[in-house]
Design an enzyme around this catalytic site. Sequence first.
Site, PDB file in Angstrom:
ATOM      1  N   SER A 132     -48.625 -31.536  18.177  1.00  0.00           N
ATOM      2  CA  SER A 132     -47.133 -31.158  18.410  1.00  0.00           C
ATOM      3  C   SER A 132     -47.240 -29.613  18.876  1.00  0.00           C
ATOM      4  CB  SER A 132     -46.452 -31.337  17.136  1.00  0.00           C
ATOM      5  OG  SER A 132     -46.915 -30.460  15.940  1.00  0.00           O
TER       6      SER A 132
ATOM      7  N   SER B 253     -52.195 -31.649  15.174  1.00  0.00           N
ATOM      8  CA  SER B 253     -51.364 -30.813  16.027  1.00  0.00           C
ATOM      9  C   SER B 253     -51.739 -29.445  16.515  1.00  0.00           C
ATOM     10  CB  SER B 253     -50.015 -30.622  15.162  1.00  0.00           C
ATOM     11  OG  SER B 253     -49.341 -31.773  15.152  1.00  0.00           O
TER      12      SER B 253
ATOM     13  N   LYS C 177     -45.620 -20.588  17.105  1.00  0.00           N
ATOM     14  CA  LYS C 177     -44.964 -21.750  16.987  1.00  0.00           C
ATOM     15  C   LYS C 177     -43.490 -21.638  16.604  1.00  0.00           C
ATOM     16  CE  LYS C 177     -45.883 -26.762  16.087  1.00  0.00           C
ATOM     17  NZ  LYS C 177     -46.868 -27.689  15.679  1.00  0.00           N
TER      18      LYS C 177
END
Length: 488
Positions: free
Chosen positions: A152, A176, A77
């Site tokens: 997210s 997330s 990420k």
Amino acid sequence: MSFNDKSIKELHQLLVNKEISAVELTKSTLADINAREADMGAFLNITQTEALAQAEAIDARGVNASVLTDGIPLAVKDNIVTKDIETTSASKILRGWVPPYNATAVEKLYDKGMIVVGKTNMDEFAMGGSGENSSVKPTHNAWDLTKVPGGSSSGSAAAVASGQVRLSLGSDTGGSIRQPASFNGIVGMKPTYGRVSRWGLIAFASSLDQIGTFSQTVEENAELLQVISGFDEKDSTSSQVEIPDYTSKIGQDIKGMKIALPKEYFGEGIDEKVKEQVLAAAKHLEKLGAIVEEVSLPHSKYGVAAYYIIGSSEASSNLQRFDGIRFGYRAEEIKNLEDLFVKSRSEGFGEEVKRRIMLGTYSLSAGFYDAYFKKAGQVRTLIADDFAKVFEKYDLILGPTAPTVAFDLGSRNNDPVAMYLADILTIPVNLAGLPGISIPAGQADGLPVGMQLIGKRYSEETIYQVAAAFEATTDWHKKQPVIFGGAK
């Protein structure tokens, strides 16, 4: 030839037997990424040059037969710092920033021979529950390109679900990892707060953030978490509790284990089809010998309100460092220093980030601190106490991961409250610092439904035990979206 249908163990054996090389595996992974990326929007940066150089070095020294992950590619990420690779948190304000160091979690990946093939898309600064708040592009759901992937950690989840990569890292502040895992029909683990170092994770809410893992199967998830866990003296919140073998209980039966079903997790606002699938999963665990009983977590209904005060307040503090001076975006046509700060932050931050900064600044301001931030902290304690009482009698808590399946792209962009409520079932876990996993447990309207298993602090191996028992006796994890070769 693609290898994205093979587990880590299978790939490891191929590498050790020299049936494939690390370079061949990396090239195959890069080909899978590029073949699907136009549809998915899962990556912000595909690190082909760096990945192939690392693979060549591994082939030159030889794959270590005793290190399961040696030569295995994965994605990371974009809020997890990578040395000499642009890291932006999907924000305009950090565009062009190339860190001079690696996050501790990334160092641990490299220490075990893992190859980072790209940085994944996300909601800007991890603020969002749909994957639509990236400053670059939205990510799409692997099962239906018109649906959100969740957030997210949108790109990390979609990349695994679509067959671009086998494994990825994400971060979880209020759901997330677990929510996008649910929406995309894969496994996502948010470990106990402190299990994985946050050093090098670009902070949103420091008391809530935790790096975690995405995978196709439960065992692979445990194997990846094993790599990145452990104490780090550079992170003052890092736990010194000994790291167990997370796979040690996988394969053991679950007869006699006590699992709690909070009535609040099946009440108003939970889609009936989602509820039906998760309750069926609970019945399946009963057939495997578990004892499943209803309990109450009475203060969980206040979780969203407490979370958005605490998280936004910590974000307001953490994001002060992005000021247009030290790194990242700087506004042009500046008249004075105050103008530099105001214009750079106004132009560099997206709408959702600015909304949360303002909410957090207000909550921390004189005259409102006691009414909001202090009160939210007290509610957080009540939520943690609720969990503690349940865990006096039960091994795990079970519920849906999200109240619905993936919703339409753009459908909640003008309704922040509806967007925030999508995390109502995951947020309490972060407030209490507990571990939680989402695994595929059914489908509704042709889209995946995730089941969340929550454990007491430092009980990841027990969570993996039950998750693996469910996975081994069902077929939900075997279903793939069309983009990954599934049936139309």
